[in-house]
Structures are given as structure tokens and as C-alpha cells.
Design a protein around this motif. Structure first.
Motif, short mmCIF file in Angstrom:
data_model
loop_
_atom_site.label_atom_id
_atom_site.label_comp_id
_atom_site.label_asym_id
_atom_site.label_seq_id
_atom_site.Cartn_x
_atom_site.Cartn_y
_atom_site.Cartn_z
N THR A 1 0.86 -1.17 0.00
CA THR A 1 0.00 0.00 0.00
C THR A 1 0.90 1.22 0.00
OG1 THR A 1 -1.66 -1.18 1.31
CG2 THR A 1 -1.88 1.21 1.16
N GLN B 1 -0.30 14.44 -6.40
CA GLN B 1 -0.80 13.23 -7.05
C GLN B 1 0.33 12.21 -7.19
OE1 GLN B 1 -2.39 14.33 -10.86
NE2 GLN B 1 -4.18 15.38 -10.01
N TRP C 1 1.23 8.79 -9.20
CA TRP C 1 0.89 7.92 -10.34
C TRP C 1 1.88 6.76 -10.36
CZ3 TRP C 1 -2.76 9.34 -14.35
CH2 TRP C 1 -3.39 10.57 -14.14
N ILE D 1 -2.96 6.58 -8.36
CA ILE D 1 -3.30 5.63 -7.29
C ILE D 1 -3.54 6.31 -5.94
CG2 ILE D 1 -2.08 3.74 -8.41
CD1 ILE D 1 0.12 4.10 -6.20
N ALA D 2 -3.07 7.56 -5.74
CA ALA D 2 -3.28 8.25 -4.47
C ALA D 2 -3.15 9.75 -4.70
CB ALA D 2 -2.28 7.79 -3.41
N SER E 1 -8.33 9.41 0.08
CA SER E 1 -7.69 9.31 -1.23
C SER E 1 -6.16 9.28 -1.14
CB SER E 1 -8.10 10.50 -2.11
OG SER E 1 -7.71 11.73 -1.51
N GLN E 2 -5.60 9.54 0.04
CA GLN E 2 -4.14 9.50 0.19
C GLN E 2 -3.58 8.08 0.19
OE1 GLN E 2 -4.46 12.59 3.73
NE2 GLN E 2 -2.31 12.19 3.27
N THR E 3 -4.45 7.11 0.40
CA THR E 3 -4.04 5.70 0.48
C THR E 3 -4.38 5.00 -0.82
OG1 THR E 3 -4.46 5.68 2.87
CG2 THR E 3 -4.33 3.55 1.75
N SER E 4 -3.41 4.32 -1.39
CA SER E 4 -3.62 3.63 -2.66
C SER E 4 -4.38 2.33 -2.46
CB SER E 4 -2.28 3.32 -3.33
OG SER E 4 -1.68 2.18 -2.73
N GLN F 1 -1.31 -2.82 -4.14
CA GLN F 1 -0.52 -3.00 -5.35
C GLN F 1 0.29 -4.29 -5.21
OE1 GLN F 1 -0.73 -0.38 -7.83
NE2 GLN F 1 -2.35 0.23 -6.40
N TRP G 1 5.31 3.80 1.89
CA TRP G 1 4.69 2.52 1.57
C TRP G 1 4.80 1.59 2.75
CZ3 TRP G 1 8.12 -0.30 -2.69
CH2 TRP G 1 9.41 -0.47 -2.21
#
Length: 244
Positions: free
Chosen positions: A107, A117, A119, A132-133, A149-152, A155, A182
Motif C-alpha cells: 500500500t 498526485q 501515479w 493511485i493516491a 484518497s491519500q491511500t492507494s 498493489q 509505503w
């Protein structure tokens, strides 16, 4: 025909090789092969600054004629974090590769002031990049829980594989910073550091490259990528559709 023959016909020279032929004038008109980018180096990524751009949203940066190829300043980062208060009304772009040392589910988290952002691609190519976040407003430094939205999403990342990323950042006024952290298998949440980041560029020379990889470097990167401005990707050489 296996050998190259040069046939002089008046002032025109025809080059014949295998089943193909070109006039010499046609050869001279071909675009030059693109120079290979620098070798990708572990422990650093490039950070580009774009000054005198108003607004606090990333689209304000993307709409600038400076973005992405005409930054006002370029520096190197040794981790995915900037804590200094650099100034007001600017944007930034950080890009390179993230390489995990353990395979598993990860994550990723982003913080920033203002909009920030993150990506991430599914591989080393820009073509598979997705958002992703994101920090939609602003956060404190290394504050990763202000917005969901800060957490992806989770993955699935593979050990030793390079994943292309971009961090796009916009500062209006006041404080300014960003960071990417991460957590994953056996890894507690922390800022992604020098052990897991690589600058843009080609992989170091390797005599054990497969034929496909060698073809990719010799033709696709040297010629096709230069004309199309593709990001280097050693994993996908073009297919030989006509079987020659």
C-alpha cells in the motif's frame, strides 16, 4: 542474396540487401537514431521545478507551457520526500522507478501541501501509468490519514521489478512539502528511500541479455523510441509481424 551489393547507376546509388532496397538519397533522409538515455542509477530520482505558476491544483501545472520539458530548476532526490518551504506559486514533477526488494502486496501513501498526485505504472512503461493516491487539499508533513484518497489500493509488486512512477505537485502559498510512503510484506510504513528508487534511463550493460532484449535496445530504443518519444521499456520489443 546474402551480401550487400552497391550498383552504380549514373548519379544514383542503389543499396540492395536481402529482399529490400533503397536509393541512397532515401537513406540520407531517414531521421537519425535516438541517443540512448543515461544509465538508470539506484538511489536517486529527478525533481523538476516550474516557477511562477499560480493556483493550487495539479491541472494548473499541467496547463503551463513549461510542463514537462522546460523546468526552471532540476535537482536530485535521494528519497521520495521534500520537507523544505521552497516558495510560492510553483509546481513540481518527480519521476523515476520504484523497485521493491520483496514480492507481495503493498500500500502506498502520499502527503503534501498543496495538491499532490501519485501515479504508478504496472511495469516500467509510462503507457500503463494510473493515478493511485492523491492529496486533494493539503496535509501536514507525513500526514497520511487526512483524506481517504491519500491511500492507494493494494498493489501487487514483484521483487526486483521496476515500476515507473510520477509525483505531480502544486504549491500556491504558505507551507510546501510532499512525501511518498509505503508498507508491505514485513515492511512498516515509511518514506520510500534510496534503496528502492532509480533514476530514469536504461538498465546497465549486461552480456546475458536475451536476443529479444538486445533487439529492443538496438532497434526499438535506438530508432523507433526516438521518433515516437516513447519512454524506455525493455520488456516489450516490437513483434516481427512480417516474419523477416
Amino acid at each position: 542474396m546474402t551480401m550487400v551489393e552497391l550498383l552504380s547507376l549514373g548519379s544514383i546509388v542503389i543499396v540492395v540487401s536481402g529482399c529490400q532496397s533503397w536509393q541512397l538519397d532515401d537513406i540520407k533522409s531517414l531521421p537519425p537514431s535516438a541517443a540512448l538515455t543515461e544509465i538508470s542509477e539506484q538511489g536517486k530520482v529527478e525533481l523538476r521545478y516550474y516557477d511562477n505558476i499560480s493556483g493550487r491544483k495539479v491541472p494548473d501545472l499541467l496547463e503551463s507551457p513549461k510542463y514537462p520539458n522546460n523546468p526552471d530548476q532540476i535537482v536530485e532526490l535521494t528519497s521520495l520526500e521534500v520537507n523544505q518551504n521552497r516558495g510560492d506559486n510553483y509546481g513540481a514533477l518527480t519521476r523515476g522507478y520504484i523497485v521493491p526488494s520483496v514480492s507481495g502486496e503493498y500500500t502506498l501513501f502520499v502527503s503534501g501541501d498543496d495538491e499532490t498526485q501519485l501515479w504508478l505504472s504496472t511495469d516500467s512503461s509510462k503507457e500503463n501509468l494510473s493515478l493511485i493516491a492523491v492529496v486533494t487539499g493539503y496535509t501536514s508533513r507525513q500526514q497520511y490519514t487526512k483524506y481517504s484518497s491519500q491511500t492507494s489500493p493494494i498493489q501487487a509488486l514483484s521483487r526486483g521489478k521496476r515500476y515507473y512512477f510520477e509525483l505531480r505537485f502544486k504549491e500556491a502559498t504558505g507551507g510546501d512539502h510532499f512525501s511518498v510512503a509505503w508498507q508491505g510484506p514485513g515492511i512498516s510504513q515509511h518514506v520510500i528511500g534510496s534503496d528502492h528508487i532509480y533514476s530514469l534511463g536504461i538498465l546497465p550493460s549486461n552480456d546475458d541479455w536475451s536476443n529479444a532484449e538486445a533487439f529492443s535496445l538496438g532497434y526499438r530504443v535506438g530508432f523507433l523510441d526516438g521518433t515516437k518519444a516513447f519512454v524506455f521499456n525493455p520488456e516489450f520489443p516490437p513483434k516481427d509481424t512480417d516474419q523477416d
